[in-house]
Design an enzyme around this catalytic site. Sequence first.
Site, short mmCIF file in Angstrom:
data_model
loop_
_atom_site.label_atom_id
_atom_site.label_comp_id
_atom_site.label_asym_id
_atom_site.label_seq_id
_atom_site.Cartn_x
_atom_site.Cartn_y
_atom_site.Cartn_z
N ILE A 104 0.80 -1.12 0.08
CA ILE A 104 0.11 -0.01 -0.05
C ILE A 104 1.01 1.38 0.08
O ILE A 104 0.58 2.25 -0.39
CB ILE A 104 -0.78 -0.10 1.10
CG1 ILE A 104 -1.80 -1.12 1.31
CG2 ILE A 104 -1.81 1.15 1.21
CD1 ILE A 104 -2.66 -1.63 0.21
N GLU B 181 -4.59 5.86 -16.43
CA GLU B 181 -4.40 7.21 -16.75
C GLU B 181 -3.24 7.58 -17.60
O GLU B 181 -2.60 6.58 -18.05
CB GLU B 181 -4.18 7.90 -15.02
CG GLU B 181 -3.00 7.05 -14.40
CD GLU B 181 -2.96 7.26 -12.90
OE1 GLU B 181 -4.21 7.57 -12.26
OE2 GLU B 181 -1.73 7.25 -12.48
N HIS C 177 0.43 11.01 -8.74
CA HIS C 177 0.98 9.69 -9.12
C HIS C 177 2.29 9.73 -9.77
O HIS C 177 2.55 10.70 -10.71
CB HIS C 177 0.19 8.70 -9.67
CG HIS C 177 -1.10 8.18 -9.03
ND1 HIS C 177 -2.14 7.83 -9.93
CD2 HIS C 177 -1.44 8.12 -7.86
CE1 HIS C 177 -3.06 7.58 -8.68
NE2 HIS C 177 -2.79 7.63 -7.64
#
Lengths: 380, 289
Positions: free
Chosen positions: B97, B210, B248
């Site tokens: 994560i 994306e 990101h």
Amino acid sequence: MNLHEYQAKEILRRHGVPIPDGDIATTPDAAEALAVKYGVPVMVKAQVHVGGRGKAGGVKYCATPAAAKEKATAILGMDIKGLTVLKVLVTVAEDIGSEAYVGIIVDRATKKPVFMVSAAGGIDIEEVAATTPEKIKYHPVDPRYGLRTFEAMEMGFFLYEDVKQARAAAKIMQQLYSAFIESGCSLAEINPLVVTPTGTVVAVDGKMVIDDNELDRLPAIEALRDESSEEASEVEARKANLTFIKLDGNVGCVVNGAGLAMATMDLVKYYGGDPANFLDIGGSSNPEKVVNALRIITADKNVKAILFNIFGGITRTDDVANGIVTATKANPLTVPIVIRLTGTNEEVAMKILTENGFSASSDMDEAVQKAVALATGAAA
Amino acid sequence: MSIFIDNTTTLLVQGITGRDGSFHAKQMMEYGTTVVGGVTPGKGGQKFEETVPIFNTVAQAVAATGANTSVIYVPPPFAADAMMEAAAAGIKLIVCITEGVPVLDMTKVYPYVKEMGARLLGPNCPGLITPGQSKVGIIPGRICAPGPVGVVSRSGTLTYEIVNLLTKAGIGQSTCVGIGGDPINGTNFIDALAAFEADPQTTVVAMMGEIGGTDEQEAAEFVRTKMSKPVVGFIAGQTAPPGRRMGHAGAIISGSAGTAAEKIEAFEKAGMGIAKRPMDFVELVKARL
């Protein structure tokens, strides 16, 4: 994070890469003094984080110290693609026999550091890749071994027939690789790598891009950050732990999560509006983040409406609601705000907002349309 | 059926006593995930929430519990080692994560995990959930419902948005997988698509990509040549400027490569359904069920 040419060269020099002498000047007199110190001819080069410095007139050849002063006067303070030049690099001008390109990137496809080398240097490597791809050799490196000498030599011979030059280039590639790894780069390049008429191989320009995720463990690299070359609002956002990118539109966006933030901007555009920014308040929200986000967004005079789009997973929507109330009490808004919240603690959040005179919806599409209409109405 | 996790998943939580690790360990247990142990060096022998044993190392935890899956919530400087420790201990599914893992670390982790025969999901991902059976990571359980749609995405909250829309429209999911927003990740779109193609419960796949890289383009080619099940796609970042990292680490248009336009074009070529807005998923998926 981008490094300036002079910073990248300093790192490469420490790793043994042969680089012409040079130093940084912030005044014309200092540039002249450096030209005297190193001996003419010199190049005077603008230090800004944009490509195309040369075409913009930010890189000049100077045959005399007086010329260095004159060119530095012209370049310092010059505007290149919106950035003001505050520093110039004054460096010994090499005679150029041939120009090659040597670069390393972290390649997503092979998941390895990959070398790109080409004898067609001195120009944008993307251009070479587009027009004459056969002139580029790619070489993935296994990071567990590093760049072994035989691999470096293969690339050296791809660039040069002469064994001395091939060896010199191979050594430079190994030095570039160690600089790349130790500085936490996502890209490092030497362009051009020059062979002088006497056969010496030198790096005439250097570029490094640092992986932002490395900066916490590389304080010496973080210390090279040049805030004067960044958008002031982006510097402020970074200090507040927000991911923020300024754009040209008039709908200010506050979103949690990068993917949703991009999708929100896209939806603003879809409904005929223009996003003023990308802003991700991140996962673990607290009211203070929202306060900082609103301060940064309202400082942008182009913003005609503010759109909150929060999908509460880890983010608690009541934290966001409290942040909105606190921020607007301290600094009442002068532009309309549209709030969309759904997810964790949504009922509490809605209650907080209603009690403080805000309305909110739980539908993203509807909220975006409303924000666009308000911004467009205000702009008209 | 489902992909990657189900009710036979036995989970370790690496970093179970940390702020994020403890919060999400509780959430996963409440959802019904079989959490068999936690790992925090120096806290071996203690118990989490009075029930879950804590171990000093992953190897000890695996030896004692037989765990087959691990989820990692340790801070970025330690995440690479945590992933490799899990692989070395024989964990078969490793879910990381943690956001902010240096990409050069991943150039070492990726080949190692592969050699050890493990699957890595992430890093910088929300994990995955098989509604009604098991949740590993941070995807909110209440927005999901069991059903026939496989969901795979590079994002977190955007996925929640779309899963929530599907669930509200009465369309459940087989498994929702977040592959993460980093440039080098353990599981890519093709890995997830291949697993959904082989999963009898899944009849339609919803995929959220994306900007940045070519993973979506390659996935589109996979859809065109290897998949019989219909796929609906979306690309975030159509308005993103080139050269900027959009939150990101992997969401960046380099030069002229990795744009939303080229990815959408690849989707079109593959005959996929294309969602222009998140809400379009509902109708596009419904039409393909």
